[in-house]
Scaffold this active site. Structure first.
Site, mmCIF file in Angstrom:
data_model
loop_
_atom_site.group_PDB
_atom_site.id
_atom_site.type_symbol
_atom_site.label_atom_id
_atom_site.label_comp_id
_atom_site.label_asym_id
_atom_site.label_seq_id
_atom_site.Cartn_x
_atom_site.Cartn_y
_atom_site.Cartn_z
ATOM 1 N N GLU A 62 0.899 -1.187 0.109
ATOM 2 C CA GLU A 62 -0.029 -0.041 -0.085
ATOM 3 C C GLU A 62 0.861 1.236 -0.002
ATOM 4 O OE1 GLU A 62 -3.022 -0.444 -0.859
ATOM 5 O OE2 GLU A 62 -3.538 -2.438 0.034
ATOM 6 N N ARG A 73 -18.417 -1.236 4.508
ATOM 7 C CA ARG A 73 -19.411 -1.790 3.940
ATOM 8 C C ARG A 73 -19.957 -3.047 4.692
ATOM 9 N NH1 ARG A 73 -14.985 -3.956 3.445
ATOM 10 N NH2 ARG A 73 -14.411 -5.775 2.255
ATOM 11 N N CYS A 103 -8.134 -1.756 7.981
ATOM 12 C CA CYS A 103 -6.936 -1.532 7.587
ATOM 13 C C CYS A 103 -6.458 -0.108 7.272
ATOM 14 C CB CYS A 103 -6.705 -2.434 6.328
ATOM 15 S SG CYS A 103 -6.545 -4.109 6.784
HETATM 16 N N1 PCA Z 1 -8.787 -6.678 6.620
HETATM 17 C C1 PCA Z 1 -9.449 -5.566 6.612
HETATM 18 C C2 PCA Z 1 -9.520 -4.982 8.299
HETATM 19 C C3 PCA Z 1 -8.677 -6.154 8.906
HETATM 20 C C4 PCA Z 1 -8.102 -6.904 7.881
HETATM 21 O O1 PCA Z 1 -7.374 -7.898 8.016
HETATM 22 C C5 PCA Z 1 -9.216 -4.218 5.756
HETATM 23 O O2 PCA Z 1 -8.743 -4.564 4.649
HETATM 24 O O3 PCA Z 1 -9.832 -3.084 6.103
#
Ligand code: PCA
Length: 202
Positions: A78, A88, A141
């Protein structure tokens, strides 16, 4: 030199979370790098405070937060966290913020301070599926990633931090998702990302 690596609790009805399963399989030491791991709650209200407490405790040089993105098929490095919450589904506390900022009046976005391009190149050289991602989503996240980068900026931290999304790692029939990477390869990818961030030979 220490690295703090975090994973997330299972969420949205799943029995496990690939990020947690991968993070807890990391070795305690990678070359000169000591690895400290922590589990974050999949909670808008609680995750940021747990992360900051772990950073203060670990006093790391590198902070790598890892989450699962079930629909993705590669390791997603990212690049950017945005100041938006738009869930969502509900988080593990039942909270589902829609169209709200993470921090009112704060910057619209923060960039990762990890060497994202070098990590991508190193993962590709190791024949692992990898992509530079321009959206960590708008769920917990992204919230944690934004909190991490804002904390780094506000405290003029000496550590560097960033976020990596990993695919689901096994077929979860309740959710109808198919694993696209083995857990071993996800762990291998995290090790490469950490070595590259610490400028250790990959
Ligand atoms: N994925 C979620 C939150 C926790 C995780 O492992 C996300 O992509 O926001």
């Amino acid at each position: 030199m220490r690295a703090l690596v975090t994973g997330f609790e299972a969420f949205d009805g799943a029995g496990s979370n690939a990020s947690h399963e991968a993070v807890r399989r990391l070795p305690p030491r990678i070359g000169a790098l000591d690895i400290i791991t922590a589990l974050l709650p999949t909670s808008f209200a609680r995750a940021g405070a747990v992360l900051i407490r772990e950073i203060e405790r670990a006093d790391p040089a590198i902070v790598l937060c890892v989450g699962e993105a079930r629909e993705r098929t590669a390791l997603n490095i990212e690049r950017i966290a945005i100041n938006l919450q738009d869930a969502r589904t509900a988080d593990n506390d039942g909270a589902q913020p829609i169209d709200t900022p993470i921090a009112a009046g704060a910057p619209a976005a923060w960039f990762s301070t990890l060497p994202v391009r070098a990590i991508h190149d190193a993962l590709s050289a190791a024949h692992l599926p990898s992509t530079l991602s321009y959206s960590a989503g708008t769920f917990v996240c992204n919230h944690v990633f934004y909190t991490l980068m804002q904390y780094e900026a506000q405290t003029h931290a000496r550590w560097r931090g960033g976020f990596l999304h990993v695919p689901a790692w096994r077929i979860d029939s309740a959710l109808g998702k198919t694993a696209t990477m083995t857990l071993d390869d996800i762990v291998r990818g995290l090790v490469i990302a950490l070595k590259t961030s610490a400028r250790l030979p990959v």
